[in-house]
Write an enzyme that holds these catalytic residues in place. Sequence first.
Site, mmCIF file in Angstrom:
data_model
loop_
_atom_site.group_PDB
_atom_site.id
_atom_site.type_symbol
_atom_site.label_atom_id
_atom_site.label_comp_id
_atom_site.label_asym_id
_atom_site.label_seq_id
_atom_site.Cartn_x
_atom_site.Cartn_y
_atom_site.Cartn_z
ATOM 1 N N LYS A 196 0.039 10.821 11.449
ATOM 2 C CA LYS A 196 0.565 9.755 12.109
ATOM 3 C C LYS A 196 -0.548 9.265 13.277
ATOM 4 C CE LYS A 196 5.195 11.215 11.815
ATOM 5 N NZ LYS A 196 5.953 10.097 10.921
ATOM 6 N N ARG B 69 12.420 14.890 3.287
ATOM 7 C CA ARG B 69 12.920 15.210 1.964
ATOM 8 C C ARG B 69 12.815 16.661 1.364
ATOM 9 N NH1 ARG B 69 10.536 9.713 0.314
ATOM 10 N NH2 ARG B 69 10.596 9.698 2.445
#
Length: 484
Positions: free
Chosen positions: A258, A332
Amino acid sequence: MKFSIGRIGEARILPVLKDTVPQGMEELFAYLKERELFSGAKGEIFFDLGLHGSNTLLVGLGEADKLDAQAYRQSFYKAGTEAAKARLTQVTVDLPKFPQICYRTAVKAAAEGLYHSAYRFDKYLSQEKKKPVLEEVAFQIVAGTEDKVTSALAEISNILDGIDLTRSLVNEPAEAIYPETLAKAAQEALTPLGVEVEVKGLEEIKALGMTAFLAVARGSAREPKLIIMRYRGASEDQETIGLVGKGLTYDSGGYALKPAASMAAMHTDMGGAGAVIGAMSAIAASKLNRNVTAVVAACENMISGEAYKNGDIIRSMSGKSIEIGNTDAEGRVTLADAIYYTATKENVSSIIDVATLTGAVIVALGSHYTGAVTNDQAMMDEFKLASDLGGEKVWQLPADDDYRDMVKGKRADLLNSVKGGAGSITAGLFLENFTEGKKWIHLDIAGTSAYDAPHGYRPAGATGIPVQSLYYFCKGDNDQTRCC
């Protein structure tokens, strides 16, 4: 904040409907109307404070035909903010009964608004920079409502304590909250309430075959923890509700790194874990007649020579293989094992997973609504009723086979990241593959878990969403047409 019945302090808060005059205050209201200082509009404030004042804070609730719990929350949030500015630490609320709203609901919503106005995460500030807050509130109530109000204040206090726990966990920096300390915090908060908290370490997680969870965790020097929280408020033959919270205590993005600006707030990526821990606190403190099990797979997503990589194909606890298209779609992957574990090892009848899962949900819904995906409409309808009671907005997203096909892989059974948009939907439907046919709702709280700036009656930082929705769903009996 402490709530009681009676009177406390020298100042009082008096709620007023728009264009109405409380008995005995005709002269004051004529003066206010003439000078257009106060009309009772929602959130409007007039504070008659001072040496010769009445020490009364008037707060507008708005129009009578629009009166609801949200009006109380918003208006009392503003009242609490003004009381704190006046450096009041104790105040009495004179709470009249209006026919448009259940009195018990009004008490709970007023208390909630005041609580939100007083919440501060200021433990890292020096003492001189800390601002005063309202600490104690007494309700002067309508005669004959004592039992109703006492139970209402007890319930909302338990819920607010759960929200406070969630906020405090999520607001902590990653150096303070990591898998081990998150597990310890859950034990310290929940065990005294009668919740069984089991914490599994690295070797036990390996023995369970949670290879997807471990793939994300292996880039960090901090050992992952599987936190299992079991509350048994009903008999063993009653169903158990499963709650699963995303527990990424820090997310660098892994090798899909990021940018710095996005990474700074990633201590909040365990908002789902914080929410289910807070909900378990509220559920247990209120002694709900339900069985609830919450599961958190806690780890960090970091970069090292051991970290999983873009392009890897990994196995999950279920046996399904996952192609890693993006190491920053890690939540996830951990949830795949956490949900499968909950579905197969904890004897639950239904599952709600809660996760700060996608930026796509923020694009779609902003910070006002939590996105939801489900495989059971009846369960979703019940959850919507619960979220309405808690004032936490939820928007159901479509889920059909066109979207399900998008997460199917060619090199592996499933893709953790897909092209073609609908990112929040496909992320949710990826998780559906691990529910083993259980009734299931996925909640994407990426936009609602934490705010950069105050919004409505919630301050900046962690919001505590969706603690109330989870609490009321587990409680059941969410009929809003009667006075509860």
